[in-house]
Design an enzyme around this catalytic site. Structure first.
Site, PDB file in Angstrom:
ATOM      1  N   CYS A  53       2.709 -21.424  -3.306  1.00 21.50           N
ATOM      2  CA  CYS A  53       2.765 -20.768  -1.988  1.00 21.50           C
ATOM      3  C   CYS A  53       3.147 -21.842  -0.855  1.00 21.50           C
ATOM      4  CB  CYS A  53       1.509 -20.068  -1.640  1.00 21.50           C
ATOM      5  SG  CYS A  53       1.385 -19.480   0.137  1.00 21.50           S
ATOM      6  N   CYS A  58       5.936 -19.095  -0.634  1.00 18.40           N
ATOM      7  CA  CYS A  58       5.950 -18.632   0.742  1.00 18.40           C
ATOM      8  C   CYS A  58       6.120 -19.301   1.897  1.00 18.40           C
ATOM      9  CB  CYS A  58       4.413 -17.943   0.855  1.00 18.40           C
ATOM     10  SG  CYS A  58       3.359 -17.381  -0.451  1.00 18.40           S
ATOM     11  N   LYS A  61       9.755 -20.766   1.811  1.00 19.69           N
ATOM     12  CA  LYS A  61      10.693 -19.697   1.884  1.00 19.69           C
ATOM     13  C   LYS A  61      10.588 -18.861   3.524  1.00 19.69           C
ATOM     14  CE  LYS A  61       8.938 -15.708   1.860  1.00 19.69           C
ATOM     15  NZ  LYS A  61       8.646 -14.979   0.467  1.00 19.69           N
ATOM     16  N   TYR A 195      12.559  -9.816  -5.504  1.00 18.77           N
ATOM     17  CA  TYR A 195      12.164 -10.293  -4.351  1.00 18.77           C
ATOM     18  C   TYR A 195      12.675 -11.779  -4.038  1.00 18.77           C
ATOM     19  CZ  TYR A 195       7.824 -12.475  -4.081  1.00 18.77           C
ATOM     20  OH  TYR A 195       6.648 -13.537  -4.113  1.00 18.77           O
ATOM     21  N   GLU A 199      15.487 -12.794  -1.537  1.00 19.89           N
ATOM     22  CA  GLU A 199      15.131 -13.666  -0.106  1.00 19.89           C
ATOM     23  C   GLU A 199      16.080 -15.008  -0.480  1.00 19.89           C
ATOM     24  OE1 GLU A 199      10.496 -12.368   0.275  1.00 19.89           O
ATOM     25  OE2 GLU A 199      11.033 -14.287  -0.776  1.00 19.89           O
ATOM     26  N   HIS A 462       5.453   1.062  23.588  1.00 20.53           N
ATOM     27  CA  HIS A 462       7.097   1.149  23.984  1.00 20.53           C
ATOM     28  C   HIS A 462       7.535  -0.081  24.725  1.00 20.53           C
ATOM     29  CE1 HIS A 462      10.733   3.191  24.140  1.00 20.53           C
ATOM     30  NE2 HIS A 462      11.025   3.023  25.416  1.00 20.53           N
ATOM     31  N   GLU A 467       6.334   1.414  17.006  1.00 20.36           N
ATOM     32  CA  GLU A 467       5.875   2.536  17.518  1.00 20.36           C
ATOM     33  C   GLU A 467       6.860   3.858  16.581  1.00 20.36           C
ATOM     34  OE1 GLU A 467       7.415   3.987  21.275  1.00 20.36           O
ATOM     35  OE2 GLU A 467       8.809   2.346  21.364  1.00 20.36           O
TER      36      GLU A 467
HETATM   37  P1  FAD Z   1      -0.477 -21.275  -7.902  1.00 14.91           P
HETATM   38  O1  FAD Z   1      -0.240 -21.529  -6.472  1.00 14.91           O
HETATM   39  O2  FAD Z   1       1.021 -21.396  -8.613  1.00 14.91           O
HETATM   40  O3  FAD Z   1      -1.227 -22.446  -8.192  1.00 14.91           O
HETATM   41  C1  FAD Z   1      -1.412 -22.861  -9.483  1.00 14.91           C
HETATM   42  C2  FAD Z   1      -1.680 -24.519  -9.490  1.00 14.91           C
HETATM   43  O4  FAD Z   1      -2.167 -24.934 -10.786  1.00 14.91           O
HETATM   44  C3  FAD Z   1      -0.330 -25.137  -9.440  1.00 14.91           C
HETATM   45  O5  FAD Z   1      -0.454 -26.146  -8.303  1.00 14.91           O
HETATM   46  C4  FAD Z   1       0.028 -25.799 -10.791  1.00 14.91           C
HETATM   47  O6  FAD Z   1       0.620 -26.968 -10.951  1.00 14.91           O
HETATM   48  C5  FAD Z   1      -1.393 -26.164 -11.284  1.00 14.91           C
HETATM   49  N1  FAD Z   1      -1.426 -25.942 -12.915  1.00 14.91           N
HETATM   50  C6  FAD Z   1      -1.030 -25.272 -13.602  1.00 14.91           C
HETATM   51  N2  FAD Z   1      -1.462 -25.474 -14.939  1.00 14.91           N
HETATM   52  C7  FAD Z   1      -2.351 -26.472 -14.743  1.00 14.91           C
HETATM   53  C8  FAD Z   1      -3.233 -27.115 -15.771  1.00 14.91           C
HETATM   54  N3  FAD Z   1      -3.140 -27.072 -17.079  1.00 14.91           N
HETATM   55  N4  FAD Z   1      -4.063 -28.230 -15.071  1.00 14.91           N
HETATM   56  C9  FAD Z   1      -4.100 -28.580 -13.865  1.00 14.91           C
HETATM   57  N5  FAD Z   1      -3.244 -27.888 -12.828  1.00 14.91           N
HETATM   58  C10 FAD Z   1      -2.563 -27.114 -13.378  1.00 14.91           C
HETATM   59  N6  FAD Z   1       3.553 -14.726  -1.939  1.00 14.91           N
HETATM   60  C11 FAD Z   1       3.094 -14.194  -0.927  1.00 14.91           C
HETATM   61  O7  FAD Z   1       1.874 -13.684  -0.705  1.00 14.91           O
HETATM   62  N7  FAD Z   1       3.854 -13.816   0.091  1.00 14.91           N
HETATM   63  C12 FAD Z   1       5.156 -14.526  -0.010  1.00 14.91           C
HETATM   64  O8  FAD Z   1       6.015 -14.572   0.807  1.00 14.91           O
HETATM   65  C13 FAD Z   1       5.466 -15.249  -1.100  1.00 14.91           C
HETATM   66  N8  FAD Z   1       6.625 -15.627  -1.372  1.00 14.91           N
HETATM   67  C14 FAD Z   1       7.090 -16.535  -2.535  1.00 14.91           C
HETATM   68  C15 FAD Z   1       8.163 -17.182  -2.731  1.00 14.91           C
HETATM   69  C16 FAD Z   1       8.568 -17.834  -3.787  1.00 14.91           C
HETATM   70  C17 FAD Z   1       9.871 -18.522  -3.791  1.00 14.91           C
HETATM   71  C18 FAD Z   1       7.654 -17.646  -4.881  1.00 14.91           C
HETATM   72  C19 FAD Z   1       7.873 -18.556  -6.346  1.00 14.91           C
HETATM   73  C20 FAD Z   1       6.515 -17.032  -4.793  1.00 14.91           C
HETATM   74  C21 FAD Z   1       6.026 -16.480  -3.583  1.00 14.91           C
HETATM   75  N9  FAD Z   1       4.876 -15.829  -3.541  1.00 14.91           N
HETATM   76  C22 FAD Z   1       4.624 -15.165  -2.119  1.00 14.91           C
HETATM   77  C23 FAD Z   1       3.667 -15.682  -4.465  1.00 14.91           C
HETATM   78  C24 FAD Z   1       2.677 -16.771  -4.240  1.00 14.91           C
HETATM   79  O9  FAD Z   1       3.335 -18.001  -4.202  1.00 14.91           O
HETATM   80  C25 FAD Z   1       1.689 -16.871  -5.593  1.00 14.91           C
HETATM   81  O10 FAD Z   1       1.357 -15.484  -5.614  1.00 14.91           O
HETATM   82  C26 FAD Z   1       0.576 -17.680  -5.304  1.00 14.91           C
HETATM   83  O11 FAD Z   1       0.932 -18.726  -5.046  1.00 14.91           O
HETATM   84  C27 FAD Z   1      -0.241 -17.489  -6.714  1.00 14.91           C
HETATM   85  O12 FAD Z   1      -1.588 -18.412  -6.398  1.00 14.91           O
HETATM   86  P2  FAD Z   1      -2.422 -18.992  -7.721  1.00 14.91           P
HETATM   87  O13 FAD Z   1      -3.498 -19.582  -7.106  1.00 14.91           O
HETATM   88  O14 FAD Z   1      -2.383 -17.898  -8.992  1.00 14.91           O
HETATM   89  O15 FAD Z   1      -1.163 -20.197  -8.476  1.00 14.91           O
HETATM   90  P1  NA7 Z   2      11.084 -10.257 -10.967  1.00 22.65           P
HETATM   91  O1  NA7 Z   2      10.414  -9.814  -9.670  1.00 22.65           O
HETATM   92  O2  NA7 Z   2      10.117 -10.166 -12.064  1.00 22.65           O
HETATM   93  O3  NA7 Z   2      12.614 -10.013 -10.770  1.00 22.65           O
HETATM   94  C1  NA7 Z   2      13.245 -10.864 -11.796  1.00 22.65           C
HETATM   95  C2  NA7 Z   2      14.658 -10.441 -11.825  1.00 22.65           C
HETATM   96  O4  NA7 Z   2      15.472 -11.088 -12.655  1.00 22.65           O
HETATM   97  C3  NA7 Z   2      14.627  -8.947 -12.047  1.00 22.65           C
HETATM   98  O5  NA7 Z   2      15.976  -8.528 -11.162  1.00 22.65           O
HETATM   99  C4  NA7 Z   2      15.306  -8.777 -13.345  1.00 22.65           C
HETATM  100  O6  NA7 Z   2      16.004  -7.639 -13.845  1.00 22.65           O
HETATM  101  C5  NA7 Z   2      16.241 -10.223 -13.419  1.00 22.65           C
HETATM  102  N1  NA7 Z   2      16.143 -10.637 -14.919  1.00 22.65           N
HETATM  103  C6  NA7 Z   2      14.961 -11.153 -15.731  1.00 22.65           C
HETATM  104  N2  NA7 Z   2      15.654 -11.579 -16.909  1.00 22.65           N
HETATM  105  C7  NA7 Z   2      16.970 -11.837 -16.553  1.00 22.65           C
HETATM  106  C8  NA7 Z   2      17.906 -12.422 -17.405  1.00 22.65           C
HETATM  107  N3  NA7 Z   2      17.457 -12.963 -18.529  1.00 22.65           N
HETATM  108  N4  NA7 Z   2      19.147 -12.477 -17.052  1.00 22.65           N
HETATM  109  C9  NA7 Z   2      19.515 -11.788 -15.718  1.00 22.65           C
HETATM  110  N5  NA7 Z   2      18.581 -11.208 -15.037  1.00 22.65           N
HETATM  111  C10 NA7 Z   2      17.282 -11.056 -15.395  1.00 22.65           C
HETATM  112  O7  NA7 Z   2      10.838 -11.816 -10.463  1.00 22.65           O
HETATM  113  P2  NA7 Z   2      10.944 -12.894  -9.158  1.00 22.65           P
HETATM  114  O8  NA7 Z   2      11.515 -14.126  -9.791  1.00 22.65           O
HETATM  115  O9  NA7 Z   2      11.874 -12.297  -8.070  1.00 22.65           O
HETATM  116  O10 NA7 Z   2       9.611 -12.800  -8.854  1.00 22.65           O
HETATM  117  C11 NA7 Z   2       8.431 -13.432  -9.558  1.00 22.65           C
HETATM  118  C12 NA7 Z   2       7.220 -12.745  -9.482  1.00 22.65           C
HETATM  119  O11 NA7 Z   2       6.740 -12.959  -7.866  1.00 22.65           O
HETATM  120  C13 NA7 Z   2       7.058 -11.125  -9.538  1.00 22.65           C
HETATM  121  O12 NA7 Z   2       6.944 -10.587 -10.511  1.00 22.65           O
HETATM  122  C14 NA7 Z   2       6.647 -10.564  -8.228  1.00 22.65           C
HETATM  123  O13 NA7 Z   2       5.327  -9.775  -8.613  1.00 22.65           O
HETATM  124  C15 NA7 Z   2       5.857 -12.081  -7.444  1.00 22.65           C
HETATM  125  P3  NA7 Z   2      15.343  -6.417 -14.390  1.00 22.65           P
HETATM  126  O14 NA7 Z   2      15.005  -5.571 -13.219  1.00 22.65           O
HETATM  127  O15 NA7 Z   2      14.425  -6.828 -15.361  1.00 22.65           O
HETATM  128  O16 NA7 Z   2      16.649  -5.847 -15.092  1.00 22.65           O
END
Ligand code: FAD
Ligand code: NA7
Length: 486
Positions: A53, A58, A61, A195, A199, A462, A467
């Site tokens: 995040c 998040c 982004k 998403y 985004e 408003h 609203e």
């Molecule tokens: P993470 O935050 O992924 O943390 C896991 C940590 O564990 C990482 O630092 C990893 O390196 C570490 N780790 C992994 N394996 C090991 C190991 N074996 N030993 C030690 N450390 C390890 N969520 C929202 O709510 N709003 C948003 O707008 C949003 N935007 C997003 C945009 C993007 C591009 C992405 C990729 C995600 C977004 N998310 C958003 C999702 C959000 O980031 C995740 O749901 C959240 O970070 C999950 O938290 P977590 O604690 O499960 O794991």
């Molecule tokens: P999502 O929400 O799992 O979306 C992945 C997208 O990529 C989705 O549109 C898939 O299409 C597409 N997809 C998956 N595999 C392929 C391959 N091999 N080639 C082309 N397109 C593919 O992932 P995000 O990365 O946006 O988000 C990750 C997670 O974060 C998500 O699960 C959220 O809950 C939070 P599909 O619909 O499967 O045809």
């Protein structure tokens, strides 16, 4: 009772969920350590403490989305009387944005470390794996450590997937790299229409880079599909290109460094085009492979990667999991945090309260944002039957859109409710500016069993866009025109 263990709780993964659980447990008197280690991305991107995040999710982004919105605001400002003497020279500088975003991230990394120190949570910058259900092996800067804990929390999150096609891993990037790119991304192909893909394409387009989204099947699987189509219409209007029902086949690097991407449509016809950047956003895999779950006896779910837990407890009684690593749970930061906190209270404060994963609100930060909570129209109909679901909807015109004559064709909202009596609200969907801010409060109302009657009896503020939820009166069933009168 610490018994013979070094720690009451060992947390593997210092992201949203792991840190929340660790801090709460420590507040409640537990002895806690957190392991956090970031394996560099195939392109070499790496980052500090705090997880997805803060570093590659998040936060960066939202900041890049804001940068794109500000570009739009500059255009709007002119019609409101702002004069930019050198208006034709207005340009965006990627480097400045990237530095500012990375600077903010570094400051959050620092604050996170200080917070852990203050709360007496031990932080170990090492990769953790299981030796048995109470013992974690950690590699810390080349040296090995063995840590024992009464409870172990798996909070390892996930990382982006790559498709298995030539050139993807060598030349492609993911959300792990985009926010720290040293060079402007240029013309970009975003593969994936979840998403994250939408985004990224949205803010890149807003910053002035040509963006194309390659869609395998549908946009935003799991979200309300009518809303997904409206998002696409708005993104197209803003200049994003969409390739439907296509999959990438290979990425080749040309002598000038540009990337020649070959893709295929459903009829197996091949196409190609040249891009500066190819960003894969095709979903994420849980980071359980390195954990040696088998040594602790922890089973993975049907997908072989995630953990199927009941109230965050795995099949091994003292091993728990929170966050993105959980099977079939929303992958969202506040979900991970809330579940982590409640778990710590159950483990160390005799609490019985469990995480409620229903009706979690979320927002897609596409150029025109989409906020929602509760059921999509299709899921509501599937669950209750079309005869028992009433859908209210309407297009609306934000007041501030008039003067700059912005496109309001895609400002739309709908309320999905039960049809009977007071019409309990099942889902709220809103596309428009600040959608997240609009939806958050209504999410609390839904927790309190909001009905359509309640909405209609709420007096609006408003002129706002929120609203509009207090003004809904047209049902889809009526067939009446949902466009605003004037
Ligand atoms: P993470 O935050 O992924 O943390 C896991 C940590 O564990 C990482 O630092 C990893 O390196 C570490 N780790 C992994 N394996 C090991 C190991 N074996 N030993 C030690 N450390 C390890 N969520 C929202 O709510 N709003 C948003 O707008 C949003 N935007 C997003 C945009 C993007 C591009 C992405 C990729 C995600 C977004 N998310 C958003 C999702 C959000 O980031 C995740 O749901 C959240 O970070 C999950 O938290 P977590 O604690 O499960 O794991
Ligand atoms: P999502 O929400 O799992 O979306 C992945 C997208 O990529 C989705 O549109 C898939 O299409 C597409 N997809 C998956 N595999 C392929 C391959 N091999 N080639 C082309 N397109 C593919 O992932 P995000 O990365 O946006 O988000 C990750 C997670 O974060 C998500 O699960 C959220 O809950 C939070 P599909 O619909 O499967 O045809």
């Amino acid at each position: 009772s610490r018994e013979n263990f070094q720690y009451d709780l060992i947390v593997i993964g210092g992201g949203s969920g792991g840190l929340a659980a660790a801090k709460e447990a420590s507040n409640l008197g537990a002895k806690v350590c957190v392991l956090d280690y970031v394996t560099p991305s195939p392109r070499g991107s790496k980052w500090g403490l705090g997880g997805t995040c803060v570093n590659v999710g998040c936060i960066p982004k939202k900041l890049m989305h804001q940068a794109a919105l500000l570009g739009e605001a500059i255009e709007d400002a002119k019609s409101y009387g702002w004069v930019f003497p050198q208006a034709e020279n207005i340009a965006h500088n990627w480097e400045t944005l990237k530095e500012a975003v990375q600077g903010h991230i570094k400051s959050v990394n620092w604050v996170t470390r200080v917070e852990l120190r203050d709360k007496k949570v031990e932080y170990i910058n090492g990769l953790g794996s299981f030796l048995d259900a109470n013992t974690v092996h950690a590699v810390v800067k080349g040296t090995e450590r063995k840590l024992t804990g009464k409870y172990i929390l798996i909070a390892v999150g996930g990382r982006p997937r790559y498709p298995n096609i030539p050139g993807a891993l060598e030349y492609g990037i993911t959300s792990d790299d985009i926010f720290s790119l040293t060079k402007p991304p240029g013309k970009t192909l975003v593969v994936g229409a979840g998403y994250i893909g939408l985004e990224c394409a949205g803010f890149l387009n807003g910053l002035g880079y040509k963006a194309t989204v390659m869609v395998r099947s549908i946009l935003l699987r799991g979200f309300d599909q009518q809303m997904a189509q409206i998002i696409e219409a708005e993104m197209r209007h803003k200049g994003v290109n969409f390739l439907h029902r296509c999959i990438p086949k290979k990425v080749d690097k040309l002598p000038d460094g540009k990337l020649n991407v070959t893709w295929q449509n459903e009829q197996k016809q091949e196409f190609n085009d040249v891009f500066d950047t190819v960003l894969f956003a095709i979903g994420r895999r849980a980071l359980t492979q390195d954990l040696h779950l088998e040594k602790a006896g922890v089973r993975t779910a049907a997908d072989g990667e995630k953990i199927d837990a009941v109230d965050e407890q795995s099949n091994v009684p003292n091993v728990y999991a929170v966050g993105d690593v959980l099977y079939k749970r929303p992958e969202l930061t506040p979900v991970a945090i809330h579940a982590g906190r409640l778990l710590a209270r159950r483990l160390f404060a005799d609490s019985k309260q469990c995480m409620d994963y229903d009706n979690v609100a979320t927002t897609v930060f596409s150029p025109l944002e989409y906020g929602c909570v509760g059921l999509s129209e299709e899921v509501a109909i599937e669950r209750f039957g079309a005869d028992n679901v009433e859908v209210y909807h309407g297009y609306y015109k934000p007041t501030e859109f008039f003067i700059p004559q912005k496109n309001y064709a895609n400002c739309y909202l709908k309320v999905v409710a039960k049809r009977e009596d007071s019409q309990k609200v099942l889902g709220l969907h809103f596309i428009g500016p600040s959608a997240g801010e609009v939806i958050q409060g209504f999410a609390a109302a839904i927790k309190l069993n909001l009905t359509v009657k309640d909405l209609m009896e709420t007096v609006g503020i408003h002129p706002t866009i929120a609203e509009e939820f207090t003004r809904i009166n047209i049902t889809k069933r009526s067939g009446k025109d949902p466009n605003p009168a004037s």
